[in-house]
Design an enzyme around this catalytic site. Structure first.
Site, PDB file in Angstrom:
ATOM      1  N   LYS A 119       0.808  -1.222   0.000  1.00  0.00           N
ATOM      2  CA  LYS A 119       0.000   0.000   0.000  1.00  0.00           C
ATOM      3  C   LYS A 119       0.840   1.270   0.000  1.00  0.00           C
ATOM      4  O   LYS A 119       0.423   2.304  -0.529  1.00  0.00           O
ATOM      5  CB  LYS A 119      -0.958  -0.013   1.191  1.00  0.00           C
ATOM      6  CG  LYS A 119      -2.047  -1.071   1.081  1.00  0.00           C
ATOM      7  CD  LYS A 119      -3.037  -0.945   2.224  1.00  0.00           C
ATOM      8  CE  LYS A 119      -4.185  -1.917   2.060  1.00  0.00           C
ATOM      9  NZ  LYS A 119      -3.752  -3.326   2.122  1.00  0.00           N
ATOM     10  N   GLU A 203      -2.080   7.393   7.996  1.00  0.00           N
ATOM     11  CA  GLU A 203      -2.508   8.465   7.112  1.00  0.00           C
ATOM     12  C   GLU A 203      -3.695   9.199   7.720  1.00  0.00           C
ATOM     13  O   GLU A 203      -4.321   8.741   8.686  1.00  0.00           O
ATOM     14  CB  GLU A 203      -2.878   7.923   5.732  1.00  0.00           C
ATOM     15  CG  GLU A 203      -4.047   6.976   5.703  1.00  0.00           C
ATOM     16  CD  GLU A 203      -4.266   6.328   4.344  1.00  0.00           C
ATOM     17  OE1 GLU A 203      -3.315   6.340   3.520  1.00  0.00           O
ATOM     18  OE2 GLU A 203      -5.361   5.819   4.099  1.00  0.00           O
ATOM     19  N   ARG A 295      -7.220  -7.671  -9.391  1.00  0.00           N
ATOM     20  CA  ARG A 295      -7.951  -8.942  -9.545  1.00  0.00           C
ATOM     21  C   ARG A 295      -9.393  -8.648  -9.902  1.00  0.00           C
ATOM     22  O   ARG A 295      -9.829  -7.488  -9.933  1.00  0.00           O
ATOM     23  CB  ARG A 295      -7.921  -9.723  -8.232  1.00  0.00           C
ATOM     24  CG  ARG A 295      -8.465  -8.922  -7.053  1.00  0.00           C
ATOM     25  CD  ARG A 295      -8.663  -9.744  -5.808  1.00  0.00           C
ATOM     26  NE  ARG A 295      -8.875  -8.958  -4.623  1.00  0.00           N
ATOM     27  CZ  ARG A 295     -10.015  -8.374  -4.275  1.00  0.00           C
ATOM     28  NH1 ARG A 295     -11.065  -8.479  -5.058  1.00  0.00           N
ATOM     29  NH2 ARG A 295     -10.115  -7.679  -3.152  1.00  0.00           N
TER      30      ARG A 295
END
Length: 477
Positions: A119, A203, A295
């Site tokens: 990430k 974050e 995906r």
């Protein structure tokens, strides 16, 4: 007639997604091989595939041992493997091993799976190609003192996320500084338990945003298009419950800009096959990239319904090296679609999973109704896997018509023998805010205490048995 490079596919998954892939292959004239654990020997997909092989041992590791799976693909003379979603679908090592053994991996390149599986690296990469991201760390953090300083610099509230996982695991929201240390330890411990690494990143936390995702599709020749957006805001514990295409309250200006940055970023990064970029949209219509799923998505059904594009078949054809058969202007969006995840879980007991025998099963039908499921009457839901047992997708030309159709279909949908979230879904579609498309990621948390979750009624067949027994007893008197 299509010149096929892929003539036989091993489906490296289970449940409804395995069935979905097998159906797509059959329509393309491709033979299929299913795998299953001992716990899944009665699975529908096992019966629908041309061939099926049990992988013995642990019921979860059966779907994770990619050495065995690739070896089986070679033994059965498969050209390709489709990973579905979950399990090995975003495992770069699996994709590389397929390539090494001469098996086509139906999905993106391993390097892209690896990039977006991290990430932090993916956030940096997206920022470099001009996509807005949330303020936060660019490197994994394990030191609590360093993490606390970063959180203070960003400003509370912040969110702690596992750097090498997802699905809400290793994730904690910290509203104030005094709670930070306890929640940081909790997040890193959970990340270590589920993903093998306790690294996290921090974050800025956006309160009650909308969760909007963009479906993209790209071939090896540099053609990139989008298939519109999905609104996945209705969630519980960061797990999606209802998905909608298109979003009923997204402004056209924001929608166009999301499309633009999604397509442009994937073109710049040289992405291939299908993928989904996920964004948070705040109350002021600012949007921020949060992650990309390399995906097939669970919620791909709503996109297929409003565009008419078979995403699974396109994945296969891109993997064969074919060009996209259409341009962006060829994609037409029609009406609204809503997908409901039907989960075997008990809303009255904290949504605890409810494995067990389904004593009766009645799925809805009629115009604009699609069912993706792998269960049936007397099917025993194993305790080892995700609790989702079916997906209901409804479509109509207007939002109001789609909601009305959803009400009708959810009433028709009957599952007996195990608790499900059907009572909750029936409450949601009758809620005034939902009916006007007003919801965000905090919707279920706010609404749940107000909903009256009536337990499912008794099994009609059980009732018939009781009545018949009573009649027989009366006549014996």
């Amino acid at each position: 007639m299509r010149k096929k490079k892929i003539k036989k596919v091993l489906v490296a998954n289970r449940g409804e997604v395995a069935t979905r892939i097998i159906r797509a292959c059959k329509e393309l004239g491709i033979r299929t091989v299913a795998i299953y654990s001992e716990a899944d020997h009665n699975g529908i997909w096992v019966k629908k595939a041309d061939e099926a092989y049990m992988i013995s041992g642990d019921p979860i590791k059966a779907y994770l041992n990619f050495y065995k799976i690739v070896d089986l693909a070679r033994q059965t003379k498969c050209d390709a493997i489709h990973p579905g979603y979950g399990f090995l679908s975003e495992n770069a090592d699996f994709a590389r091993y397929c390539e090494k053994r001469g098996i086509i991996f139906i999905g993106p390149k391993p390097d892209h799976i690896e990039l977006f599986g991290d990430k932090i690296k993916s956030k940096v990469a997206m920022r470099e190609v001009g996509v807005p991201v949330l303020p936060g760390t660019d490197e994994p953090i394990t030191d609590i003192n360093e993490a606390k300083k970063v959180a203070k610099d960003i400003g509370f509230p912040v969110i702690i996320k596992a750097a090498y996982g997802g699905g809400g695991r290793g994730m904690r929201i910290v509203e104030k500084e005094s709670d930070f240390e306890e929640l940081f330890r909790s997040a890193t411990s959970e990340a270590e338990k589920f993903f093998g690494r306790g690294d996290v990143f921090i974050e800025k936390y956006v309160k009650n945003p909308r969760h909007i995702e963009i479906q993209i599709m790209a071939d090896k020749y540099g053609n990139v298009i989008h298939l519109g957006e999905r609104d996945c805001s209705i969630q519980r514990r960061h797990q999606k419950v209802i998905e909608i295409a298109p979003s009923p309250r997204l402004s056209e200006e924001v929608r166009r800009e999301l499309y633009r940055v999604a397509v442009k970023s994937m073109f710049k990064l040289g992405y291939e096959n299908v993928g989904t970029l996920e964004f948070l949209v705040d109350e002021d219509d600012n949007f921020y990239f949060i992650e990309m799923n390399t995906r097939l998505q669970v919620e791909h059904t709503v996109t297929e319904t409003v565009t008419g594009v078979d995403i699974v078949q396109r994945m296969i054809q891109i993997a064969e090296g074919e060009k996209l058969p259409f341009l962006q202007e060829d994609i037409k969006f029609r009406g609204y679609a809503i997908e409901f995840r039907i989960n075997a879980e008990d809303p009255k007991k904290g949504f605890a999973p409810s494995p067990g025998r389904i004593t009766s099963y009645y799925s809805p039908g009629g115009p604009g109704v699609r069912i993706d499921a792998a269960v049936y009457k007397d099917y025993i839901i194993p305790p080892y896997y995700d609790s989702m047992i079916a997906k209901l997708t409804v479509w109509a030309l207007t939002w109001e018509q789609t909601v009305n159709r959803a009400k009708r279909a959810l009433e028709e949908f009957q599952v007996r023998g195990v608790p499900t979230n059907l009572p909750l879904l029936r409450q949601i579609v009758r809620d005034k805010d939902f009916m006007v498309g007003k919801f965000d990621t905090g919707y279920i948390d706010k609404k749940l205490p107000k909903f009256r979750l009536k337990p499912e009624g008794g099994d009609p067949e059980d009732l018939a048995t009781v009545i018949a027994a009573a009649i027989a007893a009366y006549h014996r008197l």
